[in-house]
Scaffold this active site. Structure first.
Site, PDB file in Angstrom:
ATOM      1  CG  MET A  75      -2.935   1.248  -1.679  1.00 53.60           C
ATOM      2  SD  MET A  75      -3.053   2.786  -2.581  1.00 53.60           S
ATOM      3  CE  MET A  75      -2.907   2.173  -4.250  1.00 53.60           C
ATOM      4  CB  CYS A  76       1.690   2.064   3.810  1.00 58.58           C
ATOM      5  SG  CYS A  76       1.419   0.370   4.284  1.00 58.58           S
ATOM      6  CG  HIS A  77      -2.155   6.693   5.253  1.00 59.64           C
ATOM      7  ND1 HIS A  77      -2.928   5.553   5.268  1.00 59.64           N
ATOM      8  CD2 HIS A  77      -2.901   7.659   4.656  1.00 59.64           C
ATOM      9  CE1 HIS A  77      -4.097   5.810   4.705  1.00 59.64           C
ATOM     10  NE2 HIS A  77      -4.108   7.084   4.324  1.00 59.64           N
ATOM     11  CG  MET A 115       0.638  -2.577   6.451  1.00 61.13           C
ATOM     12  SD  MET A 115       0.546  -4.362   6.191  1.00 61.13           S
ATOM     13  CE  MET A 115       1.829  -4.605   4.971  1.00 61.13           C
ATOM     14  CG  ASP A 130      22.780  -9.430   2.324  1.00 60.64           C
ATOM     15  OD1 ASP A 130      23.095  -9.893   1.204  1.00 60.64           O
ATOM     16  OD2 ASP A 130      23.342  -8.438   2.826  1.00 60.64           O
TER      17      ASP A 130
END
EC number: 4.6.1.17
Length: 162
Positions: A75-77, A115, A130
């Site tokens: 739902m992030c723009h 976000m 990693d």
């Protein structure tokens, strides 16, 4: 359900309509950490990790992640970011070696970049893991949190320190 902006009248997820929101300068700062062994700390600080310069790779990964946030969080723009900065600092306490990662994201637009900052910091930490996991899989990531955000209708937020 109408009080939740990410749900439509049927209770289904939707992307919030932000066309009515005013463009303002928006800044978000997020932080996370990776606690590593003494061996990893020594190899990272002497640039002796086999996979290469861990902080340089993590920094690029964080910038890329900020730009790809809308592809990862449903739902992030999608945003036109104006700046992404990643900073690293070591906190050493005896045998504990903690790499603190701070991501600062900026834009001028109608929605915030919290976000994007959180995603950037998180992907930096995952990249460190990693690149170092061959030496020790016991590294600990986190906590991850929003430090501060400015701009927009909700105004200024600053996390209370412990």
């Amino acid at each position: 359900m109408s009080s939740f902006t990410h749900f439509n009248e049927q209770g289904r997820a939707k992307m919030v309509d932000i066309t009515h929101k005013e463009d303002t300068v928006r800044v978000a700062v997020a932080q996370t950490s990776v606690t590593v062994s003494r061996e990893i700390y020594e190899k990272m600080t002497s640039n002796a990790i086999e996979k290469g310069d861990v902080l340089a790779v993590a920094q690029v990964a964080g910038v890329m992640a900020a730009k790809k946030t809308a592809d990862l969080i449903p739902m992030c723009h999608p945003l036109m970011l104006k700046g992404v900065d990643i900073a690293f600092a070591w906190e050493n306490d005896g045998e504990a070696h903690k790499l603190v990662i701070t991501a600062t994201v900026k834009t001028k637009g109608s929605t915030g970049v919290e976000m994007e900052a959180l995603t950037a910091a998180s992907v930096c930490a995952l990249t460190v893991y990693d690149m170092c996991k061959a030496l020790d899989k016991g590294m600990v990531i986190g906590p991850t949190y929003l430090v501060e955000k400015t701009g927009g209708k909700s105004g200024h937020y600053r996390r209370k320190t412990d």
